[in-house]
Scaffold this active site. Structure first.
Site, mmCIF file in Angstrom:
data_model
loop_
_atom_site.group_PDB
_atom_site.id
_atom_site.type_symbol
_atom_site.label_atom_id
_atom_site.label_comp_id
_atom_site.label_asym_id
_atom_site.label_seq_id
_atom_site.Cartn_x
_atom_site.Cartn_y
_atom_site.Cartn_z
ATOM 1 N N CYS A 133 -4.714 -4.521 1.314
ATOM 2 C CA CYS A 133 -4.616 -3.415 0.167
ATOM 3 C C CYS A 133 -3.857 -4.101 -0.892
ATOM 4 O O CYS A 133 -4.076 -5.183 -1.662
ATOM 5 C CB CYS A 133 -4.072 -2.101 0.616
ATOM 6 S SG CYS A 133 -4.807 -0.731 -0.641
ATOM 7 N N HIS B 208 -8.261 -0.947 4.140
ATOM 8 C CA HIS B 208 -7.190 -0.689 5.138
ATOM 9 C C HIS B 208 -8.002 -0.985 6.507
ATOM 10 O O HIS B 208 -8.282 0.132 7.129
ATOM 11 C CB HIS B 208 -6.727 0.725 4.897
ATOM 12 C CG HIS B 208 -5.883 0.985 3.978
ATOM 13 N ND1 HIS B 208 -4.538 0.742 4.048
ATOM 14 C CD2 HIS B 208 -6.078 1.207 2.734
ATOM 15 C CE1 HIS B 208 -3.958 0.746 2.630
ATOM 16 N NE2 HIS B 208 -4.875 1.078 2.209
ATOM 17 N N GLU C 60 -6.493 -0.965 9.434
ATOM 18 C CA GLU C 60 -5.579 -0.005 10.278
ATOM 19 C C GLU C 60 -6.444 1.388 10.299
ATOM 20 O O GLU C 60 -6.069 2.344 11.127
ATOM 21 C CB GLU C 60 -4.301 -0.046 9.973
ATOM 22 C CG GLU C 60 -3.956 0.926 8.983
ATOM 23 C CD GLU C 60 -3.896 0.487 7.645
ATOM 24 O OE1 GLU C 60 -3.319 0.924 6.578
ATOM 25 O OE2 GLU C 60 -4.434 -0.881 7.431
#
Length: 198
Positions: free
Chosen positions: A74, A180, A182
């Site tokens: 990011c 992202h 994750e």
């Protein structure tokens, strides 16, 4: 696999990155020097994060120059460039030539699932199909001067109001994604696993 250091700038939720990737969350330059791989997650204002990054700038650049695998996530992607419209006067790491600009003519922030279209082979996307979906949250994006670093692009907007922006870069040991991983389910976990395996 070696030790992975996840750079802690005191902002954002690093627990989810650590859970997906393993490794150690740290702001200790010595731990970063010892690590075999470095991850720079980032959220928030470019200028504020650059300030927090300043004491670690040398350690991060040394790791990159030493050939250690590096992953920016990011804002961590945006910080690899020279600067951002968000914070004129704040200098990024300058690993790549180019600047970060704000979305214009489309709704901001860009939040939610969107597709990544591959532009070149990159070990990060091994086993991930072209057009796979990832989760984004951002209002700014990088405009690289060097086209050969662009590993993936994303098309955002609707009708005549669209922006195709760089959503992944990759050169030698440096990898970075605007999304992202994750928060991106199976595809994101596969990106993390691919980075672990480098």
């Amino acid at each position: 696999m070696g030790l992975i250091a996840i750079v802690d700038l005191g902002i954002g939720n690093l627990a989810s990155v650590r859970k997906a990737l393993g490794g150690t969350v740290t702001s200790d330059p010595y731990e970063m020097e010892r690590a075999e791989k470095l991850v720079l997650p980032g959220v928030g204002n470019f200028g504020a994060v650059v300030e927090r990054l300043e004491p670690l700038r040398g350690v991060i650049l040394d790791a990159i120059n030493d050939g250690k695998p590096f992953l920016g996530i990011c804002l961590g992607l945006q910080l690899l460039f020279e600067g951002s419209e968000e914070s004129p006067g704040s200098e990024g790491l300058g690993v790549f030539r180019g600047r970060v600009v704000r979305f214009r003519g489309v709704r901001t922030p860009h939040i939610g699932w969107n597709q990544l279209w591959k532009r070149k082979e990159c070990p990060l996307f091994e086993g991930i199909r072209d057009g796979a979906y990832f989760y984004f949250v951002h209002s700014y994006y990088a405009v690289p001067e060097e086209g050969d670093i662009v590993a993936g692009v994303t098309d955002y907007g609707s009708g005549g109001r669209r922006v195709v922006f760089t959503s992944a870069v990759c050169r030698e040991n440096v990898y970075a994604v605007q999304f992202h991983p994750e928060k991106s389910g199976r595809n994101g976990l596969l990106v993390m696993r691919n980075f672990r395996g480098l």
